[in-house]
Design a protein around this motif. Structure first.
Motif, PDB file in Angstrom:
ATOM      1  N   THR A  60       1.033  -1.054  -0.170  1.00  0.00           N
ATOM      2  CA  THR A  60       0.159   0.001  -0.154  1.00  0.00           C
ATOM      3  C   THR A  60       0.798   1.313   0.185  1.00  0.00           C
ATOM      4  N   THR A  61       2.085   1.148   0.118  1.00  0.00           N
ATOM      5  CA  THR A  61       3.095   2.300   0.159  1.00  0.00           C
ATOM      6  C   THR A  61       4.052   2.313  -0.740  1.00  0.00           C
ATOM      7  N   LYS A  62       4.509   1.114  -1.464  1.00  0.00           N
ATOM      8  CA  LYS A  62       5.550   1.371  -2.339  1.00  0.00           C
ATOM      9  C   LYS A  62       5.641  -0.069  -3.438  1.00  0.00           C
ATOM     10  N   LYS A  63       6.287   0.150  -4.445  1.00  0.00           N
ATOM     11  CA  LYS A  63       6.669  -1.152  -5.377  1.00  0.00           C
ATOM     12  C   LYS A  63       7.740  -1.835  -4.693  1.00  0.00           C
ATOM     13  N   LEU A  64       7.639  -3.259  -4.723  1.00  0.00           N
ATOM     14  CA  LEU A  64       8.329  -4.171  -4.144  1.00  0.00           C
ATOM     15  C   LEU A  64       9.204  -4.871  -4.894  1.00  0.00           C
ATOM     16  N   ALA A  65       8.672  -5.264  -6.068  1.00  0.00           N
ATOM     17  CA  ALA A  65       9.535  -6.334  -7.344  1.00  0.00           C
ATOM     18  C   ALA A  65       8.970  -5.883  -8.367  1.00  0.00           C
ATOM     19  N   SER A  66       9.621  -6.150  -9.528  1.00  0.00           N
ATOM     20  CA  SER A  66       9.411  -5.860 -10.914  1.00  0.00           C
ATOM     21  C   SER A  66       9.899  -7.156 -11.614  1.00  0.00           C
ATOM     22  N   VAL A  67       9.222  -7.903 -12.612  1.00  0.00           N
ATOM     23  CA  VAL A  67       9.770  -8.776 -13.474  1.00  0.00           C
ATOM     24  C   VAL A  67       9.298  -8.617 -14.743  1.00  0.00           C
ATOM     25  N   ALA A  68      10.253  -8.675 -15.658  1.00  0.00           N
ATOM     26  CA  ALA A  68      10.150  -8.522 -17.065  1.00  0.00           C
ATOM     27  C   ALA A  68       9.295  -9.496 -17.891  1.00  0.00           C
ATOM     28  N   PHE A  80       1.435 -23.488  -5.894  1.00  0.00           N
ATOM     29  CA  PHE A  80       2.682 -24.119  -6.206  1.00  0.00           C
ATOM     30  C   PHE A  80       3.777 -23.359  -5.750  1.00  0.00           C
ATOM     31  N   GLY A  81       3.640 -22.359  -4.785  1.00  0.00           N
ATOM     32  CA  GLY A  81       4.872 -21.425  -4.713  1.00  0.00           C
ATOM     33  C   GLY A  81       5.237 -20.615  -5.619  1.00  0.00           C
ATOM     34  N   SER A  82       4.435 -20.391  -6.667  1.00  0.00           N
ATOM     35  CA  SER A  82       4.771 -19.670  -7.841  1.00  0.00           C
ATOM     36  C   SER A  82       3.724 -18.678  -8.308  1.00  0.00           C
ATOM     37  N   LEU A  83       3.972 -17.714  -8.970  1.00  0.00           N
ATOM     38  CA  LEU A  83       3.317 -16.921  -9.716  1.00  0.00           C
ATOM     39  C   LEU A  83       3.204 -17.241 -11.230  1.00  0.00           C
ATOM     40  N   TRP A  84       2.033 -17.470 -11.808  1.00  0.00           N
ATOM     41  CA  TRP A  84       1.713 -18.114 -12.991  1.00  0.00           C
ATOM     42  C   TRP A  84       1.292 -16.794 -13.946  1.00  0.00           C
ATOM     43  N   VAL A  85       1.943 -16.568 -14.916  1.00  0.00           N
ATOM     44  CA  VAL A  85       1.412 -15.291 -15.795  1.00  0.00           C
ATOM     45  C   VAL A  85       1.310 -15.530 -17.213  1.00  0.00           C
ATOM     46  N   ALA A  86       0.296 -15.022 -17.883  1.00  0.00           N
ATOM     47  CA  ALA A  86       0.334 -15.369 -19.416  1.00  0.00           C
ATOM     48  C   ALA A  86       0.933 -14.278 -20.124  1.00  0.00           C
ATOM     49  N   ASN A  87       1.800 -14.679 -21.230  1.00  0.00           N
ATOM     50  CA  ASN A  87       2.429 -13.771 -21.987  1.00  0.00           C
ATOM     51  C   ASN A  87       1.696 -13.722 -23.238  1.00  0.00           C
ATOM     52  N   CYS A  88       0.985 -12.722 -23.596  1.00  0.00           N
ATOM     53  CA  CYS A  88       0.442 -12.706 -24.992  1.00  0.00           C
ATOM     54  C   CYS A  88       1.248 -12.430 -26.129  1.00  0.00           C
ATOM     55  N   ILE A  96       7.123 -17.790 -12.292  1.00  0.00           N
ATOM     56  CA  ILE A  96       7.925 -16.754 -11.464  1.00  0.00           C
ATOM     57  C   ILE A  96       7.924 -16.930 -10.043  1.00  0.00           C
ATOM     58  N   ASP A  97       9.184 -17.113  -9.423  1.00  0.00           N
ATOM     59  CA  ASP A  97       9.362 -17.136  -8.017  1.00  0.00           C
ATOM     60  C   ASP A  97       9.213 -15.828  -7.323  1.00  0.00           C
ATOM     61  N   PRO A  98       7.858 -15.975  -6.654  1.00  0.00           N
ATOM     62  CA  PRO A  98       7.515 -14.718  -5.687  1.00  0.00           C
ATOM     63  C   PRO A  98       8.463 -14.106  -4.964  1.00  0.00           C
ATOM     64  N   GLU A  99       9.414 -14.922  -4.321  1.00  0.00           N
ATOM     65  CA  GLU A  99      10.215 -14.452  -3.316  1.00  0.00           C
ATOM     66  C   GLU A  99      11.545 -13.845  -4.066  1.00  0.00           C
ATOM     67  N   THR A 100      11.896 -14.523  -5.089  1.00  0.00           N
ATOM     68  CA  THR A 100      13.407 -14.019  -5.702  1.00  0.00           C
ATOM     69  C   THR A 100      12.931 -13.006  -7.008  1.00  0.00           C
ATOM     70  N   SER A 101      11.957 -13.191  -7.524  1.00  0.00           N
ATOM     71  CA  SER A 101      11.384 -12.596  -8.935  1.00  0.00           C
ATOM     72  C   SER A 101      11.954 -13.155 -10.002  1.00  0.00           C
ATOM     73  N   ALA A 102      12.557 -14.589  -9.709  1.00  0.00           N
ATOM     74  CA  ALA A 102      13.261 -15.224 -10.667  1.00  0.00           C
ATOM     75  C   ALA A 102      12.071 -15.892 -11.648  1.00  0.00           C
ATOM     76  N   VAL A 103      12.510 -15.971 -12.964  1.00  0.00           N
ATOM     77  CA  VAL A 103      11.472 -16.702 -14.062  1.00  0.00           C
ATOM     78  C   VAL A 103      12.166 -17.965 -13.793  1.00  0.00           C
ATOM     79  N   LEU A 104      11.044 -19.084 -13.537  1.00  0.00           N
ATOM     80  CA  LEU A 104      11.567 -20.456 -13.433  1.00  0.00           C
ATOM     81  C   LEU A 104      11.368 -21.124 -14.547  1.00  0.00           C
ATOM     82  N   ALA A 105      10.307 -20.832 -15.420  1.00  0.00           N
ATOM     83  CA  ALA A 105       9.939 -21.617 -16.685  1.00  0.00           C
ATOM     84  C   ALA A 105       9.264 -20.651 -17.451  1.00  0.00           C
TER      85      ALA A 105
END
Length: 306
Positions: A60-68, A80-88, A96-105
């Motif tokens: 509610t106060t600031k940006k914490l992470a950004s993933v390309a 399953f411990g991950s953020l799943w995002v569609a890329n159109c 994406i690992d929500p803790e490290t912001s790494a793209v896992l697959a």
């Protein structure tokens, strides 16, 4: 693949609603977010949003992470411990690992071309719509691969999970389909109103925006029949929907920011905020997140305690 058509013998009634619903108690906090903040997924007391060429995590106060992500689109899911995002842009599902912001697959799944879609998790899998193929991909999170493809109505793009099933809407075909995840088969297909869109499964029903009609269809998950329709406004285009706390929460583009509906009575309880154009909404017990990409904001609507 079995398709069992279910039809009502008569048109479901339009639920009566109060003409002047009272406002609920919310404390509104607006957060300026450059770019095009749109679809939302809650992560504890923070939220992930799609944006131009990236997904971002905000408090509610600031940006914490950004993933390309080249063109993130549609509603994400966190499981399953991950953020799943569609890329159109490439048609993949990004894990994406929500803790490290790494793209896992990056999993090819035919995402897009329209960004109006959902990725959902249920029955030990991630489910992603392939609009062009008229299919839904079942992704195994253990292997990051598509393990089944379910043929559905053309241009199906809206998904929800609940009541032991996967629910899928095609705006083009005007259908809602129930899918059994145990067999990967369509068990029911019903027709809806004009331009159905986002849906939610919870609070005793499956709820579908009939965008062009300005109505919210309530479907019995046992009989897979429309049992009532709630007239919300002239249009429900380009909004969003969620359930929780005994209520249905409906992001709108006309007349207000969002509408609150009592899930037990179908009554409109409140119309909150000013019109802000297209955006998303997500419920938490502590409050509501909304986005408004045209004015470049996220808003946290804290529920005031009794």
């Amino acid at each position: 693949m079995p398709f069992l058509a279910v039809a009502c013998t008569q048109e479901p009634p339009i639920a009566s609603t109060p003409a002047e619903p009272a406002a609920l108690a919310f404390e509104e906090k607006v957060i300026n977010v450059p770019g095009f903040a749109d679809f939302l997924t809650v992560d504890g007391n923070t939220v992930w949003t799609t944006n131009d060429g990236r997904v971002e995590q905000w408090s509610t106060t600031k940006k914490l992470a950004s993933v390309a992500v080249p063109r993130p689109c549609g509603t994400m899911t966190l499981d399953f411990g991950s953020l799943w995002v569609a890329n159109c842009q490439g048609g993949e599902v990004y894990r994406i690992d929500p803790e490290t912001s790494a793209v896992l697959a990056k999993i090819p799944a035919g995402m897009g071309p329209s960004g109006e879609l959902n990725i959902v998790a249920t029955a030990g899998a991630i489910w992603a719509p392939d609009q062009t193929a008229g299919a839904i991909s079942r992704i195994d999170p253990r292997t990051n691969s598509v393990v089944a493809t379910i043929k559905v109505s053309p241009a199906t793009s809206y998904l929800a999970a609940g009541f032991g099933a996967l629910w899928a809407v095609s705006g083009k075909a005007g259908t809602l389909q129930r899918i059994d995840p145990a067999t990967n088969t369509v068990t029911h297909t019903i027709k809806l109103g004009e331009m159905p869109g986002f849906l939610a499964a919870g609070e005793g029903a499956v709820w579908v925006q009939e965008q062009k009609d300005g109505t919210l269809a309530r479907i019995d998950p046992k009989t897979v029949e429309v049992i009532t329709r709630i007239k919300v406004g002239e249009s429900l285009k380009w909004g969003d929907i969620d359930t929780g706390g005994g209520k249905v929460w409906l992001r709108t583009t006309d007349d207000q920011t969002f509408v609150v509906i009592d899930a037990s009575t179908n009554a409109i309880l409140a119309r909150e905020g000013k019109p802000e154009g297209s955006g998303a909404l997500r419920y938490t017990p502590e409050g509501i997140w909304t986005s408004a990409h045209d004015v470049h904001t996220l808003t946290w609507w804290a529920a005031e305690k009794d």
